[in-house]
Write a protein that holds these residues in place. Structure first.
Motif, PDB file in Angstrom:
ATOM      1  N   GLY A 169      27.200  43.742  49.906  1.00  0.00           N
ATOM      2  CA  GLY A 169      27.094  45.011  49.186  1.00  0.00           C
ATOM      3  C   GLY A 169      28.419  45.623  48.781  1.00  0.00           C
ATOM      4  N   LYS A 170      29.543  44.943  49.063  1.00  0.00           N
ATOM      5  CA  LYS A 170      30.864  45.489  48.747  1.00  0.00           C
ATOM      6  C   LYS A 170      31.513  44.673  47.635  1.00  0.00           C
ATOM      7  CE  LYS A 170      31.653  47.374  53.378  1.00  0.00           C
ATOM      8  NZ  LYS A 170      32.546  47.371  54.577  1.00  0.00           N
ATOM      9  N   ALA A 171      32.130  45.386  46.696  1.00  0.00           N
ATOM     10  CA  ALA A 171      32.707  44.745  45.521  1.00  0.00           C
ATOM     11  C   ALA A 171      33.891  43.855  45.881  1.00  0.00           C
ATOM     12  CB  ALA A 171      33.148  45.807  44.520  1.00  0.00           C
ATOM     13  N   TYR A 172      33.936  42.675  45.282  1.00  0.00           N
ATOM     14  CA  TYR A 172      35.063  41.764  45.486  1.00  0.00           C
ATOM     15  C   TYR A 172      36.396  42.441  45.177  1.00  0.00           C
ATOM     16  CZ  TYR A 172      32.523  37.278  46.001  1.00  0.00           C
ATOM     17  OH  TYR A 172      31.762  36.228  46.456  1.00  0.00           O
ATOM     18  N   LEU A 173      36.424  43.235  44.100  1.00  0.00           N
ATOM     19  CA  LEU A 173      37.689  43.769  43.603  1.00  0.00           C
ATOM     20  C   LEU A 173      38.354  44.719  44.587  1.00  0.00           C
ATOM     21  CD1 LEU A 173      39.294  43.527  40.858  1.00  0.00           C
ATOM     22  CD2 LEU A 173      38.446  45.819  40.366  1.00  0.00           C
ATOM     23  N   GLY A 181      34.326  32.876  58.560  1.00  0.00           N
ATOM     24  CA  GLY A 181      34.260  33.592  59.828  1.00  0.00           C
ATOM     25  C   GLY A 181      35.424  34.516  60.112  1.00  0.00           C
ATOM     26  N   ARG A 182      36.345  34.674  59.172  1.00  0.00           N
ATOM     27  CA  ARG A 182      37.454  35.599  59.368  1.00  0.00           C
ATOM     28  C   ARG A 182      37.592  36.493  58.140  1.00  0.00           C
ATOM     29  NH1 ARG A 182      42.002  34.490  56.480  1.00  0.00           N
ATOM     30  NH2 ARG A 182      42.099  32.465  55.429  1.00  0.00           N
ATOM     31  N   THR A 183      38.334  37.571  58.316  1.00  0.00           N
ATOM     32  CA  THR A 183      38.534  38.504  57.221  1.00  0.00           C
ATOM     33  C   THR A 183      39.796  38.153  56.444  1.00  0.00           C
ATOM     34  OG1 THR A 183      37.482  40.269  58.489  1.00  0.00           O
ATOM     35  CG2 THR A 183      38.825  40.942  56.619  1.00  0.00           C
ATOM     36  N   GLU A 184      39.702  38.164  55.153  1.00  0.00           N
ATOM     37  CA  GLU A 184      40.827  37.903  54.258  1.00  0.00           C
ATOM     38  C   GLU A 184      42.017  38.805  54.613  1.00  0.00           C
ATOM     39  OE1 GLU A 184      40.774  37.193  49.460  1.00  0.00           O
ATOM     40  OE2 GLU A 184      39.934  39.070  50.232  1.00  0.00           O
ATOM     41  N   THR A 185      43.207  38.266  54.602  1.00  0.00           N
ATOM     42  CA  THR A 185      44.399  39.066  54.896  1.00  0.00           C
ATOM     43  C   THR A 185      44.781  39.908  53.687  1.00  0.00           C
ATOM     44  OG1 THR A 185      45.971  37.401  54.096  1.00  0.00           O
ATOM     45  CG2 THR A 185      45.241  37.238  56.403  1.00  0.00           C
ATOM     46  N   LYS A 190      45.505  40.465  47.826  1.00  0.00           N
ATOM     47  CA  LYS A 190      46.381  40.760  46.691  1.00  0.00           C
ATOM     48  C   LYS A 190      46.514  39.551  45.783  1.00  0.00           C
ATOM     49  CE  LYS A 190      49.848  42.833  44.429  1.00  0.00           C
ATOM     50  NZ  LYS A 190      50.439  41.691  43.718  1.00  0.00           N
ATOM     51  N   SER A 191      46.708  38.387  46.355  1.00  0.00           N
ATOM     52  CA  SER A 191      46.857  37.157  45.576  1.00  0.00           C
ATOM     53  C   SER A 191      45.591  36.852  44.779  1.00  0.00           C
ATOM     54  CB  SER A 191      47.189  35.987  46.501  1.00  0.00           C
ATOM     55  OG  SER A 191      47.264  34.776  45.781  1.00  0.00           O
ATOM     56  N   ARG A 192      44.423  37.064  45.421  1.00  0.00           N
ATOM     57  CA  ARG A 192      43.145  36.784  44.747  1.00  0.00           C
ATOM     58  C   ARG A 192      42.937  37.688  43.540  1.00  0.00           C
ATOM     59  NH1 ARG A 192      38.404  39.481  45.620  1.00  0.00           N
ATOM     60  NH2 ARG A 192      39.009  40.186  47.710  1.00  0.00           N
ATOM     61  N   VAL A 193      43.116  39.005  43.726  1.00  0.00           N
ATOM     62  CA  VAL A 193      42.831  39.958  42.649  1.00  0.00           C
ATOM     63  C   VAL A 193      43.851  39.844  41.522  1.00  0.00           C
ATOM     64  CG1 VAL A 193      42.596  42.404  42.076  1.00  0.00           C
ATOM     65  CG2 VAL A 193      41.637  41.531  44.215  1.00  0.00           C
ATOM     66  N   THR A 194      45.140  39.728  41.877  1.00  0.00           N
ATOM     67  CA  THR A 194      46.170  39.578  40.843  1.00  0.00           C
ATOM     68  C   THR A 194      46.003  38.250  40.110  1.00  0.00           C
ATOM     69  OG1 THR A 194      47.759  40.935  42.072  1.00  0.00           O
ATOM     70  CG2 THR A 194      48.651  39.439  40.415  1.00  0.00           C
ATOM     71  N   THR A 228      46.752  48.517  41.570  1.00  0.00           N
ATOM     72  CA  THR A 228      48.075  47.895  41.663  1.00  0.00           C
ATOM     73  C   THR A 228      47.996  46.390  41.462  1.00  0.00           C
ATOM     74  OG1 THR A 228      48.868  49.625  43.171  1.00  0.00           O
ATOM     75  CG2 THR A 228      50.074  47.538  43.157  1.00  0.00           C
ATOM     76  N   ALA A 229      46.974  45.774  42.061  1.00  0.00           N
ATOM     77  CA  ALA A 229      46.833  44.316  41.980  1.00  0.00           C
ATOM     78  C   ALA A 229      46.577  43.845  40.554  1.00  0.00           C
ATOM     79  CB  ALA A 229      45.712  43.844  42.903  1.00  0.00           C
TER      80      ALA A 229
END
Length: 389
Positions: A169-173, A181-185, A190-194, A228-229
């Motif tokens: 239910g939460k936006a990727y952006l 099984g872990r949360t993105e750092t 930042k790397s993904r969105v930019t 910013t990204a």
């Protein structure tokens, strides 16, 4: 006798012409100055029905009606120049479409050509390789290539490459994703969105060189980190779903738009929707404000709860309910109660509220925008209550 008849006929025609001219003089040529009403659409279809879909006929009728009321349609290049300080025509309107559906090419684009109205298509470039994969087809390479040749009239801009998704239910952006099984750092986010912004720009550039510096946020959702990204990825202008009008003071990364792409928005309704954002009903320097009009100009709405017939407010996704005597308001998310210094009252079929009461309830500062003559406030720094865009 014939000469007398001709003379009478000529006088009648002259009188009718003067009467028509006099009546047309009551229609003002200038509705507003130095601001832009940006319209948002999604899907134009004569077979599909839905809240975000309008028919080809309604789309044409909306634009034709606005033309008849002296609105002037501008291109994205003219809009960008305006944001940098250039002059624009009075009653300026910019037409935008989200998602890059095939219906933009097959149904909307022909109408824009017919009426000589420029437009912007915000494309999800991740759909280009398989444009038929969704329930609603997207534009294919051939269609994008043809539109790319009309750059300046039709602009292809960013709706992200692969960020038009949600996880839990939460936006990727705007959120860190769960990865194995872990949360993105923070660095991965930042790397993904930019990187996505760069990818989208690169793909669009292959169809229309120089495209991709303008974005419509997926779902209308954004926050400071996302802003910013995408800026680091080359985005210089970004549109939200906040229903306000653009002025020179608008944040180029939080630009508002008016949703014209609903089957319930008839041509005159659209005209009234725009005018509510540019015409103050009561001087904001006074103590009171008309509640419905002020809320709409701020991007909220007044409604009546069908369950208990009580008056309520919706502002940026937060709901409030007035007490039966209109002397207090409850914020439904946490049941916080606000006692009004002066109860809501009705005059001339309008409900009025003290501006300081409304500011206290909504937690914002309300002021008179001298550019538009409307009640206004700064858009939120982030939005997580957008619509499907």
């Amino acid at each position: 006798m014939k000469k007398l008849f001709l003379r009478i006929s000529l006088l009648c025609c002259l009188g009718l012409t003067m009467a028509v001219s006099s009546l047309s003089a009551f229609e003002p040529d200038i509705l507003y100055k130095d601001q832009v009403a940006v319209l948002m659409y999604h899907h134009v279809s004569d077979t599909v029905k839905g809240p975000g879909t309008i028919s080809t006929e309604l789309f044409r009728n909306q634009l034709s009606f606005l033309e008849s009321r002296h609105y002037n349609f501008i291109s994205l290049d003219e809009f960008k120049a305006y944001m940098k300080g250039a002059a624009i025509p009075d009653n300026a309107v910019l037409v935008t479409f989200d998602d890059g559906y095939e219906s933009f090419y097959t149904n909307a684009y022909p109408v824009l050509q017919e009426l000589d109205i420029p437009g912007v298509s915000f494309v999800i470039t991740g759909t280009i390789d398989d444009p038929q994969k969704g329930t609603t087809p997207f534009m294919n390479r051939e269609e994008l290539t043809k539109l790319g040749k009309r750059k300046g009239f039709i602009e292809l801009q960013s709706h992200s490459d692969s960020q038009h998704e949600k996880q839990n239910g939460k936006a990727y952006l705007t959120h860190r994703l769960q990865l194995n099984g872990r949360t993105e750092t923070d660095a991965e986010y930042k790397s993904r969105v930019t990187g996505d912004a760069v990818t989208c720009r690169t793909k669009l550039d292959s169809y229309a060189p120089g495209s991709g510096d303008t974005m419509a946020y997926p779902f209308g959702i954004y926050n400071p980190e996302a802003i910013t990204a995408v800026q680091d990825g080359g985005v210089r202008y970004a549109f939200t779903v906040m229903p306000k009008i653009v002025t020179r003071g608008s944040d180029p990364m939080r630009l508002p738009r008016l949703n014209a792409g609903s089957p319930y928005v008839q041509p005159e309704t659209l005209h009234n929707m725009i005018m509510r954002r540019v015409t103050a009903v009561k001087d904001a320097r006074g103590e009171e404000a008309p509640l419905r009009e002020t809320l709409e100009q701020l991007g909220g709405e007044l409604y009546k709860d069908k369950a208990d017939n009580q008056l309520g407010m919706n502002y940026n996704g937060t709901l409030f309910k007035f007490s039966p005597d209109k002397a207090s308001v409850t914020r439904l998310s946490d049941n916080a109660a606000f006692t009004l210094d002066r109860p809501l009252y009705v005059e001339g079929r309008r409900s009025y509220i003290l501006l300081k009461d409304l500011e206290r309830i909504l937690g914002i500062t309300i002021r008179l925008d001298t550019d538009t003559g409307t009640y206004t406030t700064d858009p939120p720094t982030e939005s997580d209550s957008g619509t499907e865009t």
